[in-house]
Design a protein around this motif. Structure first.
Motif, PDB file in Angstrom:
ATOM      1  N   SER A  96       0.838  -1.204   0.000  1.00  0.00           N
ATOM      2  CA  SER A  96       0.000   0.000   0.000  1.00  0.00           C
ATOM      3  C   SER A  96       0.877   1.260   0.000  1.00  0.00           C
ATOM      4  O   SER A  96       0.511   2.281  -0.567  1.00  0.00           O
ATOM      5  CB  SER A  96      -1.021  -0.004   1.139  1.00  0.00           C
ATOM      6  N   VAL A 121       1.828   1.738  -3.575  1.00  0.00           N
ATOM      7  CA  VAL A 121       0.695   2.304  -4.315  1.00  0.00           C
ATOM      8  C   VAL A 121       0.631   3.816  -4.084  1.00  0.00           C
ATOM      9  O   VAL A 121       0.390   4.590  -5.013  1.00  0.00           O
ATOM     10  CB  VAL A 121      -0.629   1.612  -3.904  1.00  0.00           C
ATOM     11  N   ASN A 140       2.600   5.698  -6.267  1.00  0.00           N
ATOM     12  CA  ASN A 140       2.138   5.529  -7.643  1.00  0.00           C
ATOM     13  C   ASN A 140       2.789   4.349  -8.381  1.00  0.00           C
ATOM     14  O   ASN A 140       2.854   4.334  -9.605  1.00  0.00           O
ATOM     15  CB  ASN A 140       2.326   6.840  -8.422  1.00  0.00           C
ATOM     16  N   LEU A 154       2.041   0.917  -9.399  1.00  0.00           N
ATOM     17  CA  LEU A 154       0.750   0.231  -9.465  1.00  0.00           C
ATOM     18  C   LEU A 154       0.810  -1.111 -10.192  1.00  0.00           C
ATOM     19  O   LEU A 154      -0.172  -1.856 -10.200  1.00  0.00           O
ATOM     20  CB  LEU A 154      -0.284   1.129 -10.178  1.00  0.00           C
ATOM     21  N   ILE A 176       5.109  -4.724  -7.497  1.00  0.00           N
ATOM     22  CA  ILE A 176       4.543  -4.915  -6.152  1.00  0.00           C
ATOM     23  C   ILE A 176       4.823  -6.337  -5.666  1.00  0.00           C
ATOM     24  O   ILE A 176       5.274  -6.562  -4.543  1.00  0.00           O
ATOM     25  CB  ILE A 176       3.026  -4.613  -6.176  1.00  0.00           C
ATOM     26  N   LYS A 216      -2.641  -4.299 -13.111  1.00  0.00           N
ATOM     27  CA  LYS A 216      -2.275  -2.979 -12.599  1.00  0.00           C
ATOM     28  C   LYS A 216      -3.369  -2.510 -11.655  1.00  0.00           C
ATOM     29  O   LYS A 216      -4.560  -2.677 -11.957  1.00  0.00           O
ATOM     30  CB  LYS A 216      -2.161  -2.024 -13.800  1.00  0.00           C
ATOM     31  N   ILE A 217      -2.947  -1.993 -10.523  1.00  0.00           N
ATOM     32  CA  ILE A 217      -3.927  -1.508  -9.540  1.00  0.00           C
ATOM     33  C   ILE A 217      -4.782  -0.396 -10.150  1.00  0.00           C
ATOM     34  O   ILE A 217      -4.246   0.542 -10.749  1.00  0.00           O
ATOM     35  CB  ILE A 217      -3.203  -0.934  -8.298  1.00  0.00           C
ATOM     36  N   LEU A 237      -7.058   2.395  -8.782  1.00  0.00           N
ATOM     37  CA  LEU A 237      -7.348   2.959  -7.461  1.00  0.00           C
ATOM     38  C   LEU A 237      -8.844   2.963  -7.166  1.00  0.00           C
ATOM     39  O   LEU A 237      -9.652   3.250  -8.033  1.00  0.00           O
ATOM     40  CB  LEU A 237      -6.772   4.375  -7.354  1.00  0.00           C
ATOM     41  N   SER A 295      -9.684  -1.963  -6.588  1.00  0.00           N
ATOM     42  CA  SER A 295      -8.829  -3.152  -6.625  1.00  0.00           C
ATOM     43  C   SER A 295      -8.746  -3.837  -5.266  1.00  0.00           C
ATOM     44  O   SER A 295      -8.936  -3.201  -4.227  1.00  0.00           O
ATOM     45  CB  SER A 295      -7.408  -2.775  -7.048  1.00  0.00           C
ATOM     46  N   ILE A 351      -7.893  -1.569  -2.240  1.00  0.00           N
ATOM     47  CA  ILE A 351      -7.171  -0.345  -2.614  1.00  0.00           C
ATOM     48  C   ILE A 351      -8.044   0.511  -3.531  1.00  0.00           C
ATOM     49  O   ILE A 351      -8.556   0.017  -4.516  1.00  0.00           O
ATOM     50  CB  ILE A 351      -5.862  -0.671  -3.350  1.00  0.00           C
TER      51      ILE A 351
END
Ligand code: AMP
Length: 278
Positions: free
Chosen positions: A212, A215, A218, A220, A225, A253-254, A256, A259, A278
């Motif tokens: 986190s 994240v 940035n 992502l 990760i 890819k996260i 925002l 996710s 997230i």
């Protein structure tokens, strides 16, 4: 608090009640995680019903059904203190019949991640939850809410989907993950951990915390990760690290606010799951 063991008895009781129902299904060995669901249900409803049932159909061959912690006396006390109105502890014979009609988890979302490692698990979860919804909401035109933890994120998503697909008259309320002060997500299975294993298990929540932070900077993409998470969890047997959107489609890819980052791993013989939204 009324303790009920038979389906018909619970239905009779529910007929007499008025007002909204908040329902919290559990497998017992209650901890603060369960209690947070119960408290939320208590705050938001006129009547609170908790069920405790170690559901055999969601355990696979060789899993811990027989040794799953059972704490009937302590659980009753916890529910009573939490102002639960009805504690439903059904006998197995009052829940299951022979040669039953089957409910199957959806072909994709039901068979990735937890569903891949535990094929058939979600069929059993959906089967028991459908039964419990039908029993508890019996004859109730008023508001019916059911409380589930985000800790079991895939379960929560699949139950939400079942409610939609089968037009079930219940509002699903997702509840935040409760952790011990050291970060370990509370689970009835934590009692299996030795002292040393528990220390190792802490790397799961630590890796999620690190993720986190990434994240927030940035970063992502799953690859970056995952690399850092694997390094932090090097002493445990990682089963998967995954990113899905809130409908449980795998993503790389996260996105925002849409996710979930999930981990499953084994520490000794104990399988643990954790995640962050997230
Ligand atoms: P179980 O008894 O493990 O079947 O869990 C019953 C309910 O409690 C499920 O909706 C779980 O997701 C929820 N739950 C279990 N552990 C936690 C936790 N640490 N935080 C929040 N909810 C939890």
């Amino acid at each position: 608090m009324l303790v009920v063991n038979l389906v018909e008895e619970l239905k009779e009781k529910i007929k007499e009640l008025n007002g909204s129902i908040g329902f919290v299904p559990t497998m017992g060995a209650l901890h603060e995680g369960h209690l947070s669901l119960i408290k939320k249900a208590r705050d938001e409803n006129d009547i609170v019903i908790v069920s405790i049932f170690v559901n055999p159909t969601q355990f696979l061959e060789g899993e811990d059904l027989d040794k799953y912690p059972r704490r009937e006396k302590a659980d009753k006390k916890i529910c009573k203190l939490a102002n639960v109105d009805i504690l439903f502890m059904p006998t197995i014979n009052s829940i299951y019949n022979r040669d039953e009609l089957r409910i199957e988890a959806p072909a994709i979302r039901g068979f990735i991640l937890e569903g891949a490692k535990r094929a058939g698990h979600f069929d059993g979860v959906l089967q028991i939850v459908m039964k419990l919804f039908n029993i508890v909401s019996f004859n109730k035109p008023e508001k019916f809410r059911a409380y589930f933890g985000k800790k079991d994120a895939q379960q929560l998503t699949l139950i939400t989907q079942m409610v939609k697909d089968y037009f079930i008259n219940v509002e699903i309320i997702p509840c935040d993950i409760i952790r011990d002060s050291d970060g370990l997500a509370l689970s009835s299975r934590n009692v299996y951990l030795t002292k040393d294993e528990r220390l190792k298990a802490l790397s799961i929540s630590r890796s999620l915390k690190r993720a986190s932070k990434l994240v927030m900077q940035n970063i992502l993409d799953k690859k970056s990760i995952e690399k850092e998470m694997r390094e932090i969890m090097r002493d445990i047997e990682i089963e998967y690290i995954a990113i899905v959107d809130r409908e449980f489609n795998s993503i790389d890819k996260i996105e925002l606010k849409n996710s979930i980052l999930l981990v499953a791993g084994k520490v000794g013989n104990t399988r643990l799951i954790d995640n962050i939204w997230i």
